[in-house]
Motif scaffolding. Sequence first.
Motif, PDB file in Angstrom:
ATOM      1  N   PRO A   1       0.806  -1.231   0.000  1.00  0.00           N
ATOM      2  CA  PRO A   1       0.000   0.000   0.000  1.00  0.00           C
ATOM      3  C   PRO A   1       0.835   1.274   0.000  1.00  0.00           C
ATOM      4  CG  PRO A   1      -0.064  -1.062   2.157  1.00  0.00           C
ATOM      5  CD  PRO A   1       0.625  -2.014   1.233  1.00  0.00           C
ATOM      6  N   ASP A   2       2.100   1.201   0.456  1.00  0.00           N
ATOM      7  CA  ASP A   2       2.945   2.403   0.475  1.00  0.00           C
ATOM      8  C   ASP A   2       3.137   2.981  -0.922  1.00  0.00           C
ATOM      9  OD1 ASP A   2       3.170   2.085   3.166  1.00  0.00           O
ATOM     10  OD2 ASP A   2       5.219   1.319   3.138  1.00  0.00           O
ATOM     11  N   LEU A   3       3.172   2.113  -1.928  1.00  0.00           N
ATOM     12  CA  LEU A   3       3.340   2.596  -3.295  1.00  0.00           C
ATOM     13  C   LEU A   3       2.088   3.334  -3.768  1.00  0.00           C
ATOM     14  CD1 LEU A   3       5.157  -0.517  -4.791  1.00  0.00           C
ATOM     15  CD2 LEU A   3       6.151   1.751  -4.403  1.00  0.00           C
ATOM     16  N   GLY A   4       0.918   2.843  -3.350  1.00  0.00           N
ATOM     17  CA  GLY A   4      -0.312   3.562  -3.660  1.00  0.00           C
ATOM     18  C   GLY A   4      -0.336   4.931  -3.007  1.00  0.00           C
ATOM     19  N   VAL A   5       0.164   5.021  -1.772  1.00  0.00           N
ATOM     20  CA  VAL A   5       0.238   6.315  -1.083  1.00  0.00           C
ATOM     21  C   VAL A   5       1.197   7.248  -1.815  1.00  0.00           C
ATOM     22  CG1 VAL A   5       0.910   7.493   1.043  1.00  0.00           C
ATOM     23  CG2 VAL A   5      -0.402   5.368   1.160  1.00  0.00           C
ATOM     24  N   ASP A   6       2.329   6.717  -2.288  1.00  0.00           N
ATOM     25  CA  ASP A   6       3.268   7.556  -3.040  1.00  0.00           C
ATOM     26  C   ASP A   6       2.624   8.106  -4.315  1.00  0.00           C
ATOM     27  OD1 ASP A   6       5.381   7.496  -1.309  1.00  0.00           O
ATOM     28  OD2 ASP A   6       6.462   5.891  -2.305  1.00  0.00           O
ATOM     29  N   LEU A   7       1.793   7.296  -4.972  1.00  0.00           N
ATOM     30  CA  LEU A   7       1.074   7.791  -6.150  1.00  0.00           C
ATOM     31  C   LEU A   7       0.120   8.905  -5.745  1.00  0.00           C
ATOM     32  CD1 LEU A   7       0.309   7.741  -9.115  1.00  0.00           C
ATOM     33  CD2 LEU A   7      -1.195   5.779  -8.645  1.00  0.00           C
ATOM     34  N   PHE A   8      -0.583   8.745  -4.633  1.00  0.00           N
ATOM     35  CA  PHE A   8      -1.447   9.806  -4.097  1.00  0.00           C
ATOM     36  C   PHE A   8      -0.646  11.090  -3.878  1.00  0.00           C
ATOM     37  CE2 PHE A   8      -5.197   7.363  -2.225  1.00  0.00           C
ATOM     38  CZ  PHE A   8      -6.146   8.157  -2.831  1.00  0.00           C
ATOM     39  N   ILE A   9       0.524  10.950  -3.257  1.00  0.00           N
ATOM     40  CA  ILE A   9       1.345  12.119  -2.938  1.00  0.00           C
ATOM     41  C   ILE A   9       1.794  12.826  -4.210  1.00  0.00           C
ATOM     42  CG2 ILE A   9       3.582  12.813  -1.975  1.00  0.00           C
ATOM     43  CD1 ILE A   9       3.171  10.630   0.158  1.00  0.00           C
ATOM     44  N   MET A  10       2.225  12.052  -5.189  1.00  0.00           N
ATOM     45  CA  MET A  10       2.656  12.634  -6.456  1.00  0.00           C
ATOM     46  C   MET A  10       1.500  13.364  -7.139  1.00  0.00           C
ATOM     47  SD  MET A  10       4.748  10.640  -9.457  1.00  0.00           S
ATOM     48  CE  MET A  10       5.437   9.547  -8.223  1.00  0.00           C
ATOM     49  N   LEU A  11       0.310  12.748  -7.096  1.00  0.00           N
ATOM     50  CA  LEU A  11      -0.876  13.375  -7.675  1.00  0.00           C
ATOM     51  C   LEU A  11      -1.205  14.682  -6.957  1.00  0.00           C
ATOM     52  CD1 LEU A  11      -3.102  10.230  -8.195  1.00  0.00           C
ATOM     53  CD2 LEU A  11      -2.568  11.896  -9.972  1.00  0.00           C
ATOM     54  N   SER A  12      -1.057  14.694  -5.648  1.00  0.00           N
ATOM     55  CA  SER A  12      -1.340  15.901  -4.880  1.00  0.00           C
ATOM     56  C   SER A  12      -0.407  17.028  -5.284  1.00  0.00           C
ATOM     57  CB  SER A  12      -1.202  15.609  -3.391  1.00  0.00           C
ATOM     58  OG  SER A  12      -1.486  16.757  -2.633  1.00  0.00           O
ATOM     59  N   GLY A  13       0.898  16.728  -5.365  1.00  0.00           N
ATOM     60  CA  GLY A  13       1.846  17.740  -5.807  1.00  0.00           C
ATOM     61  C   GLY A  13       1.515  18.259  -7.189  1.00  0.00           C
ATOM     62  N   PHE A  14       1.129  17.351  -8.088  1.00  0.00           N
ATOM     63  CA  PHE A  14       0.767  17.739  -9.456  1.00  0.00           C
ATOM     64  C   PHE A  14      -0.457  18.648  -9.454  1.00  0.00           C
ATOM     65  CE2 PHE A  14      -1.500  17.348 -13.398  1.00  0.00           C
ATOM     66  CZ  PHE A  14      -0.521  17.344 -14.372  1.00  0.00           C
ATOM     67  N   LEU A  15      -1.512  18.228  -8.777  1.00  0.00           N
ATOM     68  CA  LEU A  15      -2.777  18.962  -8.816  1.00  0.00           C
ATOM     69  C   LEU A  15      -2.650  20.349  -8.220  1.00  0.00           C
ATOM     70  CD1 LEU A  15      -5.229  16.081  -7.942  1.00  0.00           C
ATOM     71  CD2 LEU A  15      -5.340  17.503  -9.991  1.00  0.00           C
ATOM     72  N   MET A  16      -1.898  20.478  -7.135  1.00  0.00           N
ATOM     73  CA  MET A  16      -1.771  21.795  -6.520  1.00  0.00           C
ATOM     74  C   MET A  16      -1.084  22.775  -7.465  1.00  0.00           C
ATOM     75  SD  MET A  16      -3.397  21.486  -3.719  1.00  0.00           S
ATOM     76  CE  MET A  16      -4.380  20.274  -4.648  1.00  0.00           C
ATOM     77  N   VAL A  17      -0.051  22.325  -8.164  1.00  0.00           N
ATOM     78  CA  VAL A  17       0.648  23.197  -9.113  1.00  0.00           C
ATOM     79  C   VAL A  17      -0.208  23.448 -10.351  1.00  0.00           C
ATOM     80  CG1 VAL A  17       2.628  23.335 -10.678  1.00  0.00           C
ATOM     81  CG2 VAL A  17       2.952  22.635  -8.305  1.00  0.00           C
ATOM     82  N   PHE A  18      -0.906  22.421 -10.813  1.00  0.00           N
ATOM     83  CA  PHE A  18      -1.766  22.560 -11.990  1.00  0.00           C
ATOM     84  C   PHE A  18      -2.817  23.636 -11.753  1.00  0.00           C
ATOM     85  CE2 PHE A  18      -5.419  21.036 -14.598  1.00  0.00           C
ATOM     86  CZ  PHE A  18      -4.834  21.169 -15.837  1.00  0.00           C
TER      87      PHE A  18
END
Length: 378
Positions: free
Chosen positions: A43-60
């Motif tokens: 599940p840690d890899l799924g959380v890392d994908l969440f984190i990456m998406l969060s960084g992307f969305l905030m900048v987008f």
Amino acid sequence: MSVMGSGRRIECLDGLRGLAALWVLIGHAHILTGFHVPIIGDPDLGVDLFIMLSGFLMVFHYQRRKAVEPWESPETWAFFWIRRFFRIASLYYIMLVIALVLGSRIYDARMVIDAFNGVQPQAANRYLDDSLRNYLMHFSFLFGLMPSYAFRTALPDWSIGLEMQFYAALPFILIVVGRLGWLKGLLITVLLANVAALVVQHRFYFPMPSFLPLKMHVFAAGMLLAGALWMPHRRAYLSFGLALLLVLIPVGGNMTILHEGVRVALVVLFFTLVHADRFPGSAATAARWANSFLGNKFFGYLGELSFGAYLIHLLIMQPVVAWLIANAPMSNSGRWLVTLTVTIPLVYALSFIGYRLIELPGQAIGKKLTRKPQAAAA
């Protein structure tokens, strides 16, 4: 500049968000049932994908709104924080109270699971601490900064505290980026975060990487991929290369070769999907098709329900697994399959109810509070 960077909706984001939540759910089912499959069982890899998406969305969203909400203005910071608070807090607070009230029952289920799997039992205070101090630490979202409170409920909420730290820091990170540029600004941010992580880890033990410097490099990777949408080709690929290097930093999680390889693959996949217009011929066609597929109605719903599914699933899954262990002898793989068969429909049904009755009204309050007078009049 990428065509997607000009304002077109990036369809794959909902699908990736939904798949990240499902990955965490399936990964926890692996851990609890004693059945292990590499990658999907982590599940840690799924959380890392969440984190990456969060960084992307905030900048987008920052890039698309900066003309009307400049980040040099404290009013913009306040509006941003209010919106993010009401997007997260409404459902989280309700689930937090439920988790703390039901803590003893969830703890009993977890003791059955840990004994059956022959692993070290979870600390009792993770489930049984219903003190006022624990409530206050979690309601204030300060728990992620405190090692003794970062992992102290039946929810997987350590990442919620981490997310709120990222939101708190984001305006200041973007000011640095605005002055130094995306590559230099984020590189310096990550460097300072790593120094802070090393200093803090030397003195304190975080049971989960709930302290922002431990995951800043993963947030920054997503931020770079978003910022690259507004860059010419050469700088966009430089951002992509830097994002690849950042996720290899051995901080904040499992650092095996397999895990690092998967994190690199996630960056490659993410870049390919959101920068499809930069690729030639059939490669661009395939990437656009995948982008569109992940943006279809099913994945749209999966993405909308992802936050609820992430918060709710362990409260449902642990009693289910404990009951199966006590009442239905079967192989670990069979228990894993039955657990998912029972849990997934329940989790997503409850997530739908939470989304319609709690999340959407909460988001509406945040939007209403941050609506400018002229916009309201219009």
